[in-house]
Motif scaffolding. Structure first.
Motif, PDB file in Angstrom:
ATOM      1  N   LYS A   1      52.294  38.617  43.333  1.00 54.67           N
ATOM      2  CA  LYS A   1      52.156  38.377  44.775  1.00 54.67           C
ATOM      3  C   LYS A   1      51.250  37.191  45.058  1.00 54.67           C
ATOM      4  CE  LYS A   1      53.179  42.883  46.813  1.00 54.67           C
ATOM      5  NZ  LYS A   1      52.652  44.017  47.583  1.00 54.67           N
ATOM      6  N   GLY A   2      51.771  35.987  44.796  1.00 55.84           N
ATOM      7  CA  GLY A   2      50.985  34.796  45.094  1.00 55.84           C
ATOM      8  C   GLY A   2      50.030  34.443  43.964  1.00 55.84           C
ATOM      9  N   GLY A   3      49.755  33.152  43.799  1.00 54.88           N
ATOM     10  CA  GLY A   3      48.831  32.711  42.768  1.00 54.88           C
ATOM     11  C   GLY A   3      47.399  33.091  43.078  1.00 54.88           C
ATOM     12  N   PHE A   4      46.550  33.073  42.050  1.00 51.55           N
ATOM     13  CA  PHE A   4      45.144  33.441  42.224  1.00 51.55           C
ATOM     14  C   PHE A   4      44.460  32.583  43.283  1.00 51.55           C
ATOM     15  CE2 PHE A   4      44.084  35.517  37.856  1.00 51.55           C
ATOM     16  CZ  PHE A   4      44.936  36.551  38.177  1.00 51.55           C
ATOM     17  N   TYR A   5      44.792  31.285  43.338  1.00 50.77           N
ATOM     18  CA  TYR A   5      44.084  30.387  44.238  1.00 50.77           C
ATOM     19  C   TYR A   5      44.949  29.941  45.411  1.00 50.77           C
ATOM     20  CZ  TYR A   5      41.159  30.616  40.159  1.00 50.77           C
ATOM     21  OH  TYR A   5      40.395  31.098  39.116  1.00 50.77           O
ATOM     22  N   GLN A   6      46.009  30.709  45.680  1.00 50.80           N
ATOM     23  CA  GLN A   6      46.871  30.487  46.834  1.00 50.80           C
ATOM     24  C   GLN A   6      46.386  31.374  47.967  1.00 50.80           C
ATOM     25  OE1 GLN A   6      50.871  31.275  45.508  1.00 50.80           O
ATOM     26  NE2 GLN A   6      51.731  29.810  46.926  1.00 50.80           N
ATOM     27  N   THR A   7      46.260  30.826  49.180  1.00 54.10           N
ATOM     28  CA  THR A   7      45.826  31.661  50.293  1.00 54.10           C
ATOM     29  C   THR A   7      46.907  32.679  50.637  1.00 54.10           C
ATOM     30  OG1 THR A   7      46.761  30.264  52.028  1.00 54.10           O
ATOM     31  CG2 THR A   7      44.538  29.729  51.258  1.00 54.10           C
TER      32      THR A   7
END
Length: 391
Positions: free
Chosen positions: A304-310
């Protein structure tokens, strides 16, 4: 239990301190501490079989990194840990013999702890122990289990092994139960990568004292640990409210401890008590140390989304209406657990009175025995909705 603890050099004062901490973590009222302690001392040590599958041993490491009074010592004193292939001295045939003996001796009464995801289907052979697949061992061991505790996100939701493209066909315990690949048993999930040590110890303490699970949310997580989000109790929350965000890890905002939302913090959608309990003897937690929450106690956190993606840019598919409803039910369950179970049934479905009538009676103040309960109108509405859902 009391004699056993005394032999181990654990004083009553230390044990009461431990019981108070456990009662607080379980969201029990202060008046319940004495009863909790006395019941604890009278309780029999239940048998625990701990199976480790596709995992990194981080969950076991988490438990053994707890602090004074050392939770791991007390946990190993209040339960009989009869099989844990990382911690036990036995190996090979002797280890498997210990598991078989434990199953036979306490069949129908032992607690099964599962740590790690389980490969299934045609790829079940991707992980084996003693020449048998993880799934085969789980199918055999779960038969005599009184209940199952899935420790860590891998066991609860599949975790890293189940991340796309999931080459081993890994799955969590609840998914395997839903698919009919293992027997359905009462299940409690303690997700996290790894879970907080107190999440493990407090649940075991609750099982020993009350012989039942604490109140759970819709994902079978204890409300006392997972009821609210990391964001709601974050030490940087006021920066979020003031819209003060760090844009980079090395900018002035980061140096001043501003909110990490724009650096990919998943705190607003992650339910856990990290911000309250913290790690390393209560020293800190990732956000306080300058790293955004990665959402490790939620399903599919790797995908569910990258670690550093808002959260905004990841476009996660959350339904505000459903999330609000689930939050309402969770809060209602916690209200019921904290105020009602000591006089009424643990199962709210046993009530003969209609939920709206219960709320009406509490609002009236006519029941003298309930005069100590100071519910707000909002809390009574939440309690009513929870009771409606449960009946």
């Amino acid at each position: 239990m009391g004699t056993h603890l005394a032999k181990r050099g654990i004083s009553r004062r230390s044990f009461i301190k431990y019981s108070s901490a456990m009662a607080s973590l379980l969201a029990l009222p202060p008046g319940a501490v004495a009863g909790f302690t006395n019941q604890f001392l009278k309780a029999k040590r239940p048998s625990v079989i701990w199976l480790s599958f596709q995992e990194c041993t981080g969950c076991t490491e988490s438990l053994t990194r707890s602090h004074a009074p050392t939770i791991e010592d007390l946990i190993f004193d209040i339960v009989s840990l009869d099989y844990h292939h990382t911690l036990q001295a036995a190996s090979g045939e002797a280890a498997e013999s210990a598991r078989q003996q434990a199953m036979s001796a306490a069949f129908g009464n032992y607690y099964l702890v599962v740590d790690g995801a389980v490969p299934a289907g045609d790829t079940a052979v991707c992980s084996t122990i003693a020449g048998r697949t993880n799934l085969d061992l789980l199918q055999e061991t779960i038969q005599g289990a009184k209940a199952v505790i899935a420790i860590g996100s891998c066991a609860a939701f599949g975790g890293l092994p189940a991340a796309y493209p999931n080459p081993t066909g890994a799955a969590g315990v609840s998914e395997l139960m839903d698919r009919g690949e293992i027997e359905k048993k009462p299940l409690i999930n303690l997700p996290g990568c790894p879970p907080l040590p107190v999440a493990i110890s407090s649940v075991l303490a609750h099982l020993v004292v009350f012989e039942k699970f604490p109140a759970l949310d819709v994902l079978n997580r204890p409300l006392s640990i997972y009821a609210t989000t990391v964001h709601d109790r974050c030490s940087r929350y006021h920066f979020y409210e003031n819209e003060q965000f760090a844009e980079r890890f090395d900018d002035e905002g980061a140096r001043q401890g501003w909110c990490l939302y724009k650096l990919g913090c998943k705190g607003p959608t992650t339910h856990n008590a990290c911000a309250v309990v913290k790690w390393n003897q209560g020293t800190s937690f990732p956000i306080e140390a300058g790293h955004p929450c990665i959402g490790c106690s939620e399903p599919d956190f790797w995908d569910k989304g990258g670690f550093y993606q808002t959260l905004d840019s990841a476009m996660l598919s959350y339904s505000p209406r459903n999330e609000a409803h689930e939050t309402c039910i969770q809060e209602g369950a916690q209200l019921y657990e904290e105020n009602c179970v000591y006089c009424h049934s643990f199962d709210p479905a046993d009530f003969k009175t209609a939920p709206d009538k219960i709320a009406e009676l509490l609002r009236s103040g006519d029941i003298r025995s309930h005069s100590r309960l100071q519910f707000s109108d909002d809390q009574l509405t939440i309690l009513e909705k929870y009771l409606e859902e449960s009946q």
